[in-house]
Write a protein that holds these residues in place. Structure first.
Motif, PDB file in Angstrom:
ATOM      1  N   THR A 288       0.738  -1.264   0.002  1.00 47.74           N
ATOM      2  CA  THR A 288       0.110  -0.091  -0.039  1.00 47.74           C
ATOM      3  C   THR A 288       0.613   1.290  -0.093  1.00 47.74           C
ATOM      4  OG1 THR A 288      -0.235  -0.453   2.367  1.00 47.74           O
ATOM      5  CG2 THR A 288      -2.238  -1.082   1.010  1.00 47.74           C
ATOM      6  N   ALA A 289       1.958   1.237   0.148  1.00 51.46           N
ATOM      7  CA  ALA A 289       2.909   2.238   0.287  1.00 51.46           C
ATOM      8  C   ALA A 289       3.642   2.434  -0.965  1.00 51.46           C
ATOM      9  CB  ALA A 289       4.196   2.312   1.287  1.00 51.46           C
TER      10      ALA A 289
ATOM     11  N   PHE B  61       3.206   2.203  -5.433  1.00 53.13           N
ATOM     12  CA  PHE B  61       2.548   3.009  -6.453  1.00 53.13           C
ATOM     13  C   PHE B  61       0.936   2.531  -6.799  1.00 53.13           C
ATOM     14  CE2 PHE B  61       2.256   3.671 -11.466  1.00 53.13           C
ATOM     15  CZ  PHE B  61       1.334   4.393 -11.377  1.00 53.13           C
TER      16      PHE B  61
ATOM     17  N   PHE C 299      -1.150   1.925  -3.407  1.00 54.55           N
ATOM     18  CA  PHE C 299      -1.727   3.140  -2.889  1.00 54.55           C
ATOM     19  C   PHE C 299      -2.890   3.452  -3.576  1.00 54.55           C
ATOM     20  CE2 PHE C 299      -1.634   7.621  -4.048  1.00 54.55           C
ATOM     21  CZ  PHE C 299      -2.147   8.311  -2.744  1.00 54.55           C
ATOM     22  N   HIS C 300      -2.796   3.528  -4.977  1.00 57.50           N
ATOM     23  CA  HIS C 300      -4.000   3.928  -5.594  1.00 57.50           C
ATOM     24  C   HIS C 300      -5.511   2.934  -5.381  1.00 57.50           C
ATOM     25  CE1 HIS C 300      -2.936   7.391  -8.159  1.00 57.50           C
ATOM     26  NE2 HIS C 300      -1.593   6.595  -8.158  1.00 57.50           N
TER      27      HIS C 300
ATOM     28  N   ARG D  86      -6.688   3.547  -2.095  1.00 57.08           N
ATOM     29  CA  ARG D  86      -7.545   4.762  -1.985  1.00 57.08           C
ATOM     30  C   ARG D  86      -8.947   4.597  -2.516  1.00 57.08           C
ATOM     31  NH1 ARG D  86      -4.794  10.378  -4.310  1.00 57.08           N
ATOM     32  NH2 ARG D  86      -4.576   9.007  -6.187  1.00 57.08           N
TER      33      ARG D  86
ATOM     34  N   LYS E 154       7.001   6.905  -0.470  1.00 57.91           N
ATOM     35  CA  LYS E 154       6.414   5.841  -0.039  1.00 57.91           C
ATOM     36  C   LYS E 154       5.651   6.261   1.216  1.00 57.91           C
ATOM     37  CE  LYS E 154       9.321   2.143  -1.710  1.00 57.91           C
ATOM     38  NZ  LYS E 154      10.108   0.837  -1.491  1.00 57.91           N
TER      39      LYS E 154
ATOM     40  N   ARG F 295       4.885   9.143   2.344  1.00 56.02           N
ATOM     41  CA  ARG F 295       3.686  10.317   1.921  1.00 56.02           C
ATOM     42  C   ARG F 295       2.435   9.522   1.381  1.00 56.02           C
ATOM     43  NH1 ARG F 295       0.904  13.869   3.488  1.00 56.02           N
ATOM     44  NH2 ARG F 295       0.094  15.217   1.763  1.00 56.02           N
ATOM     45  N   ARG F 296       2.714   8.570   0.917  1.00 53.50           N
ATOM     46  CA  ARG F 296       1.615   7.755   0.361  1.00 53.50           C
ATOM     47  C   ARG F 296       0.627   7.211   1.430  1.00 53.50           C
ATOM     48  NH1 ARG F 296       5.152   4.524  -3.639  1.00 53.50           N
ATOM     49  NH2 ARG F 296       5.272   6.000  -5.672  1.00 53.50           N
ATOM     50  N   HIS F 297       1.535   6.502   2.510  1.00 51.79           N
ATOM     51  CA  HIS F 297       0.861   6.133   3.512  1.00 51.79           C
ATOM     52  C   HIS F 297       0.101   7.189   4.491  1.00 51.79           C
ATOM     53  CE1 HIS F 297       1.929   1.742   4.598  1.00 51.79           C
ATOM     54  NE2 HIS F 297       1.020   1.706   3.647  1.00 51.79           N
TER      55      HIS F 297
ATOM     56  N   TRP G  20       1.706   9.691  -8.823  1.00 54.28           N
ATOM     57  CA  TRP G  20       2.423   9.141  -7.719  1.00 54.28           C
ATOM     58  C   TRP G  20       3.283   7.550  -8.095  1.00 54.28           C
ATOM     59  CZ3 TRP G  20       2.521  11.229  -2.898  1.00 54.28           C
ATOM     60  CH2 TRP G  20       1.731  12.303  -2.734  1.00 54.28           C
TER      61      TRP G  20
ATOM     62  N   TYR H  74       4.043  18.293  -6.819  1.00 57.62           N
ATOM     63  CA  TYR H  74       4.612  17.473  -5.620  1.00 57.62           C
ATOM     64  C   TYR H  74       6.170  18.062  -5.481  1.00 57.62           C
ATOM     65  CZ  TYR H  74       6.082  13.518  -2.466  1.00 57.62           C
ATOM     66  OH  TYR H  74       6.816  12.919  -1.583  1.00 57.62           O
TER      67      TYR H  74
END
Length: 337
Positions: free
Chosen positions: A9-10, A12, A15-16, A19, A43, A45-47, A187, A334
């Motif tokens: 989940t961290a 690419f 994560f999408h 979400r 990574k 930041r995604r979490h 991302w 970003y």
């Protein structure tokens, strides 16, 4: 309420997907090793973004750590597992092949054991178009042989497909493998072509273009990809009653609740044209360093996505220019470039 355990989940794609599911109100537990293969801050930041959404929890540990994985899965008690975490990257597999054995083989085995133990309703696992290897007949169909992998990365992914089939057969575990085709979008990973090209062009550095631009890829926008995964979650394969009735275009196993599905845009784009589209979006010309084909690479990929359409009624459709525009917009915001 459906509970979905997602590895990676961290990353690419994970994560999408997380979400998307969270926005539907689905409860998600993420599992990720936060390795330093690329920028760890990206990574994390995604979490952080996912943690701001109700229904998300996470464990940060390695797939190879079976005790940690077992505690996380058992504690969450998912209905569905989506296994996306892996050591990615075709070229890195030439430098560090053991990382692929550890993460992709051992890690995937641990995930399958967890799915078997908890008797989840559906196990979905990521594979790659790289398994088609030296095949030259295109578009690639799931029913084509994939016995000639060109890299250890592709070989480990092919191995996980075989492992998945055996578990589906032995333990009646509904399992869907999906083969991704050159995923891109906001991302994205810094080691992927679009990210590297945009970064270099904006900084005035030359970009390496392999096979002198005469390579073709079936670029798949990440939102299209995860939408395809989401729809496949609701279509667990069932062991057929009459194997002779399986359509010739369906990869459903005759002896197991197991299926392989391509997720691709079904359109091959020339690498040189891809660079042209990036230049047009940035308004900057690239300094092009044309090079020969790199070891382990293939000249083209192109998905036959009929099976995905037959199962879900859906087909990826984002035009490459629109997808590049979305990525550039995210990248500039970003990185403040």
């Amino acid at each position: 309420m459906t509970r979905v355990f997602i590895t990676g989940t961290a990353g690419f794609i994970g994560f999408h997907l997380a979400r998307l599911l969270l926005d539907e109100g689905i409860t998600v537990h993420g599992y990720d090793g936060i390795t330093d293969y690329y920028d760890v801050s990206l990574k994390k930041r995604r979490h952080q973004i996912l943690l701001q959404k109700p229904g998300f929890s996470r464990t940060e540990a390695m797939l190879e750590d079976n005790d940690a994985l077992s505690r996380a899965v058992d504690g969450f008690a998912p209905d569905i597992i989506v296994h996306l975490a892996a050591q990615a990257g075709v070229r890195y597999s030439l430098e560090a092949p053991r990382a692929y054995i550890d993460a992709n083989i051992t890690g995937t085995f641990n995930v399958m054991e967890a799915a078997r133990r908890l008797e989840v309703s559906h196990l979905l696992m990521a594979s790659t178009s790289s398994v088609y290897g030296a095949n030259t007949q295109m578009p690639y169909a799931e029913t084509d042989k994939a016995d000639s992998p060109m890299t250890i990365y592709a070989a480990t992914k092919k191995a996980t497909e075989a492992m998945g089939h055996s578990y589906a057969h032995l333990w009646h575990l509904p399992t869907t493998m999906f083969r991704f085709f050159t995923v891109y979008g906001p991302w994205g990973r810094p080691d992927m072509a679009l990210f590297k090209f945009v970064d270099a062009i904006l900084e005035g550095r030359p970009i390496d273009i392999y096979n002198h631009g005469e390579m073709y890829r079936d670029f798949t926008y990440v939102d299209d990809l995860v939408h395809g995964i989401r729809l496949l979650m609701d279509v667990p394969p069932m062991r057929p009653d009459a194997p002779d009735d399986i359509p010739e275009w369906d990869s459903l196993s005759p002896v197991a609740p197991y299926r392989i599905v391509n997720i691709g845009n079904s359109d091959k784009v020339r690498l040189a044209d891809f660079v042209d589209a990036i230049e047009a979006e940035l308004g900057v010309s690239a300094k092009r360093n044309y090079m020969d084909m790199q070891k382990g690479d293939v000249p083209a990929t192109w998905a036959d996505a009929r099976l995905l359409r037959e199962l879900t009624g859906y087909a990826p459709r984002t035009d490459i220019r629109d997808g590049i525009a979305q990525f550039v917009r995210w990248f500039r915001d970003y990185y403040r470039k």
